[in-house]
Design a protein around this motif. Structure first.
Motif, short mmCIF file in Angstrom:
data_model
loop_
_atom_site.label_atom_id
_atom_site.label_comp_id
_atom_site.label_asym_id
_atom_site.label_seq_id
_atom_site.Cartn_x
_atom_site.Cartn_y
_atom_site.Cartn_z
N UNK A 1 -33.36 81.22 59.85
CA UNK A 1 -33.57 80.25 58.79
C UNK A 1 -32.43 80.30 57.80
N UNK A 2 -32.41 79.37 56.87
CA UNK A 2 -31.38 79.35 55.84
C UNK A 2 -31.81 80.17 54.64
N UNK A 3 -30.82 80.68 53.91
CA UNK A 3 -31.11 81.55 52.77
C UNK A 3 -31.06 80.79 51.45
N UNK A 4 -31.31 79.48 51.50
CA UNK A 4 -31.24 78.67 50.28
C UNK A 4 -32.61 78.33 49.71
N UNK A 5 -33.66 78.93 50.26
CA UNK A 5 -35.04 78.75 49.80
C UNK A 5 -35.56 77.33 50.00
N UNK A 6 -34.98 76.61 50.96
CA UNK A 6 -35.46 75.25 51.24
C UNK A 6 -36.57 75.25 52.30
N UNK A 7 -36.66 76.33 53.08
CA UNK A 7 -37.71 76.44 54.10
C UNK A 7 -38.80 77.41 53.62
N UNK A 8 -40.01 77.18 54.09
CA UNK A 8 -41.14 78.03 53.72
C UNK A 8 -41.17 79.25 54.63
N UNK A 9 -40.40 80.25 54.27
CA UNK A 9 -40.32 81.47 55.10
C UNK A 9 -41.58 82.31 55.02
N UNK A 10 -42.48 81.98 54.11
CA UNK A 10 -43.73 82.71 54.03
C UNK A 10 -44.79 82.17 54.97
N UNK A 11 -44.48 81.11 55.69
CA UNK A 11 -45.45 80.51 56.62
C UNK A 11 -44.80 80.35 57.99
N UNK A 12 -44.59 81.46 58.67
CA UNK A 12 -43.96 81.45 59.98
C UNK A 12 -44.98 81.54 61.11
N UNK A 13 -46.25 81.46 60.77
CA UNK A 13 -47.31 81.58 61.78
C UNK A 13 -47.18 80.61 62.94
N UNK A 14 -46.92 79.31 62.70
CA UNK A 14 -46.82 78.36 63.82
C UNK A 14 -45.71 78.74 64.81
N UNK A 15 -44.61 79.25 64.31
CA UNK A 15 -43.52 79.67 65.20
C UNK A 15 -43.95 80.87 66.05
N UNK A 16 -44.56 81.84 65.40
CA UNK A 16 -44.97 83.05 66.11
C UNK A 16 -46.04 82.73 67.15
N UNK A 17 -46.95 81.83 66.82
CA UNK A 17 -48.00 81.44 67.77
C UNK A 17 -47.39 80.84 69.03
N UNK A 18 -46.43 79.93 68.86
CA UNK A 18 -45.77 79.30 70.01
C UNK A 18 -44.98 80.31 70.82
N UNK A 19 -44.30 81.23 70.16
CA UNK A 19 -43.53 82.24 70.87
C UNK A 19 -44.44 83.17 71.66
#
Length: 408
Positions: free
Chosen positions: A85-103
């Motif tokens: 992800x980007x380090x500019x705080x534009x993405x919700x890095x506290x909500x990575x559950x959907x990515x982990x579920x798919x992986x």
């Protein structure tokens, strides 16, 4: 270690600490054993100390560029899965559950889609939102048969670390974003997409991304990987259309559905032949460049590229050019037989136009062979070896490319 969140960093002191803490908190709330890896690209604003203070593992990326930082971070990551992800705080890095579920469900690559997740007002420039991203994403879907990917350039995406490392990713600049999904598609990896909201950039300074420069770099990368659809097939259609039209119009005027086609149509047939030939040659150049630089891999479908050697192109060019010169000589002889007087343009052009086209095509072939031979030259020490034993056969071995492209 299950998940590694990799953040490329170049002078992100305003937001890096927030991003690291959000990611670590999100992983903890999900009960995921994970880490945050900050891959620093030479920051001079103290980003490194802030990242480690927030709990991240710091990696120093020796190769400058967005891709260079990510490649170093992926190599240092210990997790089975990587979420970049980007380090500019534009993405919700506290909500990575959907990515982990798919992986966990077995997907090799999980792409974020900002258009489905919602874009905060002012978070993406209008030019990017309504032109750049939609057009490049559409091209990616068409060229690489990825109907399920609606946002080709979302900076938040997850993947199986070992599977991605096997692809031999090598682009150090912004093209890395396209390279990852393109190589995964060519390797027949499973790719899915999840909705990803995009917020406003948390930094006070302008982003590293440059609209036209980096947009062109992405487009150029797409063309190198898909010369067949962008250059070869259109060139073949144009060349065959031009040759067919020329052959039909050489004997005389033609009538089709009440429409008369004469020397004017012959002019455009000759033009189509030249343009089609140029596109075919440029497609060969693109493929040859990709092979020689280790970006793409030669296969049985592109063996014809070997015909772009200096000797073969010169021989073909001389034959085609000689045919044009002979036809020109015939035209001049006929003119002389008439006392070099006035000519009937309709009759003269039927022979002169194809002759001139043949001469031009011959010259193009000769110099194309010269250029192809220049593309083929490289120092022995730079030659890329065969892919590693555990690498996908369609993907070359990893060879990082130095680039001065800045991070987004």
């Amino acid at each position: 270690m299950e998940v590694s969140v990799v953040l490329p960093c170049l002078n992100e002191a305003e937001t890096i600490e927030t991003c690291v803490r959000k990611a670590l908190k999100g992983l903890a709330e999900l009960g995921v054993i994970g880490e945050v890896v900050v891959s620093d690209n030479g920051s001079t604003d103290g980003s490194q100390a802030l990242a480690t203070a927030a709990g991240a593992t710091l990696v120093h990326a020796p190769v400058r560029g967005y891709g260079g930082a990510l490649l170093a971070g992926i190599e240092a990551a210990r997790g089975r899965y990587v979420i970049m992800g980007d380090a500019d705080d534009s993405y919700d890095l506290g909500n990575l559950g959907p990515f982990i579920t798919e992986l966990r469900a077995g997907k090799d690559v999980v792409m974020g889609n900002r258009f489905k997740g919602g874009i905060t007002r002012g978070a993406m420039p209008a030019l990017h939102r309504y032109l750049g991203n939609p057009v490049l994403s559409w091209l990616g879907r068409v060229l690489f048969a990825l109907p399920g990917v609606g946002d080709f350039h979302c900076g938040l995406r997850g993947f199986h670390r070992d599977r991605i490392r096997a692809l031999g990713l090598c682009m150090a600049g912004m093209e890395f974003a396209s390279e990852l999904v393109i190589r995964a598609a060519l390797a027949k990896y499973s790719i899915s997409e999840v909705a990803t909201p995009l917020g406003r950039d948390g930094r006070s300074r302008p982003p590293h991304l440059r609209t036209w420069r980096d947009g062109w770099r992405h487009l150029r990368f797409l063309l190198i990987f898909a010369p067949k659809r962008t250059l070869l097939l259109p060139g073949l259609v144009l060349a065959l259309t031009g040759l067919t039209g020329t052959a039909l119009l050489l004997p005389g005027e033609r009538h089709v559905f009440g429409v008369s086609f004469d020397v004017s149509a012959l002019v455009y047939s000759s033009l189509a032949t030249l343009v089609g030939a140029q596109l075919l040659i440029f497609g060969g150049f693109a493929r040859l460049y990709g092979i020689q630089e280790g970006i793409t891999r030669e296969d049985k479908h592109v063996r014809w590229v070997r015909w772009l050697s200096f000797e073969r192109c010169v021989a073909g060019g001389l034959l085609v050019g000689l045919a044009g010169l002979v036809s020109t000589l015939v035209a001049v002889t006929d003119w002389g037989a008439g006392g070099f007087g006035r000519l009937d343009p309709r009759e003269t052009l039927r022979l002169v136009l194809p002759s001139a086209t043949a001469i031009a095509l011959g010259i193009i072939l000769i110099f194309s062979g010269l250029f192809a031979s220049l593309l083929s030259l490289r120092a022995a020490g730079r030659r890329t070896g065969p892919p590693a034993a555990d690498a996908d056969p369609e993907i070359p071995a990893q060879r990082p490319v130095n680039s001065q492209t800045s991070l987004r």
